[in-house]
Design a protein around this motif. Sequence first.
Motif, PDB file in Angstrom:
ATOM      1  N   VAL A 263      52.315 -16.960  22.692  1.00  0.00           N
ATOM      2  CA  VAL A 263      51.375 -15.841  22.875  1.00  0.00           C
ATOM      3  C   VAL A 263      50.694 -15.494  21.558  1.00  0.00           C
ATOM      4  O   VAL A 263      49.484 -15.210  21.521  1.00  0.00           O
ATOM      5  N   GLU A 264      51.438 -15.559  20.476  1.00  0.00           N
ATOM      6  CA  GLU A 264      50.846 -15.243  19.175  1.00  0.00           C
ATOM      7  C   GLU A 264      49.776 -16.265  18.787  1.00  0.00           C
ATOM      8  O   GLU A 264      48.714 -15.903  18.271  1.00  0.00           O
ATOM      9  N   ARG A 265      50.049 -17.539  19.032  1.00  0.00           N
ATOM     10  CA  ARG A 265      49.166 -18.599  18.552  1.00  0.00           C
ATOM     11  C   ARG A 265      47.966 -18.871  19.458  1.00  0.00           C
ATOM     12  O   ARG A 265      46.944 -19.381  18.986  1.00  0.00           O
ATOM     13  N   ALA A 266      48.068 -18.547  20.733  1.00  0.00           N
ATOM     14  CA  ALA A 266      46.977 -18.874  21.663  1.00  0.00           C
ATOM     15  C   ALA A 266      45.692 -18.162  21.272  1.00  0.00           C
ATOM     16  O   ALA A 266      45.683 -16.968  20.968  1.00  0.00           O
ATOM     17  N   ALA A 267      44.582 -18.901  21.294  1.00  0.00           N
ATOM     18  CA  ALA A 267      43.274 -18.319  20.971  1.00  0.00           C
ATOM     19  C   ALA A 267      42.787 -17.372  22.061  1.00  0.00           C
ATOM     20  O   ALA A 267      41.880 -16.573  21.826  1.00  0.00           O
ATOM     21  N   SER A 268      43.379 -17.447  23.228  1.00  0.00           N
ATOM     22  CA  SER A 268      42.939 -16.658  24.376  1.00  0.00           C
ATOM     23  C   SER A 268      42.884 -15.164  24.062  1.00  0.00           C
ATOM     24  O   SER A 268      43.773 -14.618  23.401  1.00  0.00           O
ATOM     25  N   SER A 269      41.849 -14.531  24.577  1.00  0.00           N
ATOM     26  CA  SER A 269      41.770 -13.064  24.469  1.00  0.00           C
ATOM     27  C   SER A 269      42.457 -12.407  25.659  1.00  0.00           C
ATOM     28  O   SER A 269      42.534 -11.180  25.738  1.00  0.00           O
ATOM     29  N   ASP A 270      42.946 -13.227  26.574  1.00  0.00           N
ATOM     30  CA  ASP A 270      43.607 -12.753  27.793  1.00  0.00           C
ATOM     31  C   ASP A 270      45.001 -13.388  27.834  1.00  0.00           C
ATOM     32  O   ASP A 270      45.197 -14.456  28.412  1.00  0.00           O
ATOM     33  N   LYS A 271      45.940 -12.759  27.149  1.00  0.00           N
ATOM     34  CA  LYS A 271      47.275 -13.342  27.042  1.00  0.00           C
ATOM     35  C   LYS A 271      48.318 -12.236  27.059  1.00  0.00           C
ATOM     36  O   LYS A 271      48.092 -11.147  26.539  1.00  0.00           O
ATOM     37  N   LYS A 272      49.451 -12.538  27.685  1.00  0.00           N
ATOM     38  CA  LYS A 272      50.459 -11.495  27.874  1.00  0.00           C
ATOM     39  C   LYS A 272      51.847 -12.109  27.883  1.00  0.00           C
ATOM     40  O   LYS A 272      52.062 -13.195  28.443  1.00  0.00           O
ATOM     41  N   LEU A 273      52.790 -11.408  27.272  1.00  0.00           N
ATOM     42  CA  LEU A 273      54.202 -11.751  27.376  1.00  0.00           C
ATOM     43  C   LEU A 273      54.859 -10.738  28.298  1.00  0.00           C
ATOM     44  O   LEU A 273      54.763  -9.532  28.073  1.00  0.00           O
ATOM     45  N   TYR A 274      55.492 -11.231  29.358  1.00  0.00           N
ATOM     46  CA  TYR A 274      56.230 -10.371  30.271  1.00  0.00           C
ATOM     47  C   TYR A 274      57.716 -10.667  30.097  1.00  0.00           C
ATOM     48  O   TYR A 274      58.142 -11.821  30.238  1.00  0.00           O
TER      49      TYR A 274
END
Length: 306
Positions: A263-274
């Motif tokens: 989650v930290e490294r992904a370039a995505s602006s739409d990312k979530k850790l559940y």
Amino acid sequence: MSQQAVKIETKNGQGITIAAVINFPAGFDENQSYPTIVVSHPGGGVKEQTAGLYAKKLAEHGFVTIAYDASYQGESTGLPRQLENPYIRTEDVSSVIDYLTTLSYVDNNRIGAMGICAGAGYTANAAINDRRIKAIGTVSAVNIGQMFRNGWENTVKDADAIPYIQAGTDARTADASSDEFQTVPLAPMKEEDAPNEELRQAWEYYHTPRCEHPNAPGFATARSLTQIITYDAYNKAEAFLTQPVLAIAGSNAGSKWMSDDLVERAASSDKKLYVVDGANHMELYDGENYVNEAVSQLAPFFQEKL
């Protein structure tokens, strides 16, 4: 809900036929087009275990889903058996998508992918390489290179993993003059080999009636270490992993740091850790309440993003 077993001739130069099972949602109509999810199994696993479980449950939410056996493993073809080459495991995801694009009922613009454990890492790597993947979900994600380099709980420095590269190198030499390939466990082969309760459950999952399967021996070829140790499932995620990401991890999982890292490294602006409270790594494979909680997040995520 119905299923169909299929054989997929890969086109990536490996000459492999991948065995897979497609799950159809209730009321399936082959004249319609559906959002479709590829589900990748853990290292050492097969489609009949946790990958098949998640595939079935997601199909109940209106998706076509497909769980498959990795190249060289399960009912898929290829020699040597139990080769765990992470680059080919990543390619497997895209090979399955190649096949999906030939099916009239698959909406090519609504293909997602998810995986469990190492299958989650391979899914992330596939999404970095393959723009047909529009969203990814991960459960108990493991970046197999990180795990072998840095240990289950990230306590080993990269450079201290050189002996593993040496072991893989030595295995390749031994394999060259033998009919039998040297192996390395992907989960503890005996209960007494497990260093903690979480990995004792890994032994239990693969080697007792909890979820054992004759096609899942729980080991890989030792020669695979020469590819695994230097592999980074999240390589260039900072630039190219722009698709929506949902990472699910147990609060008690020693492996949770690899979901955090994704989650930290992904370039995505739409990312979530559940975070699933109270679950460890293995309990998200088949613990009924924990799996249902994970699916309660994955299903709406894919419904929205696909």
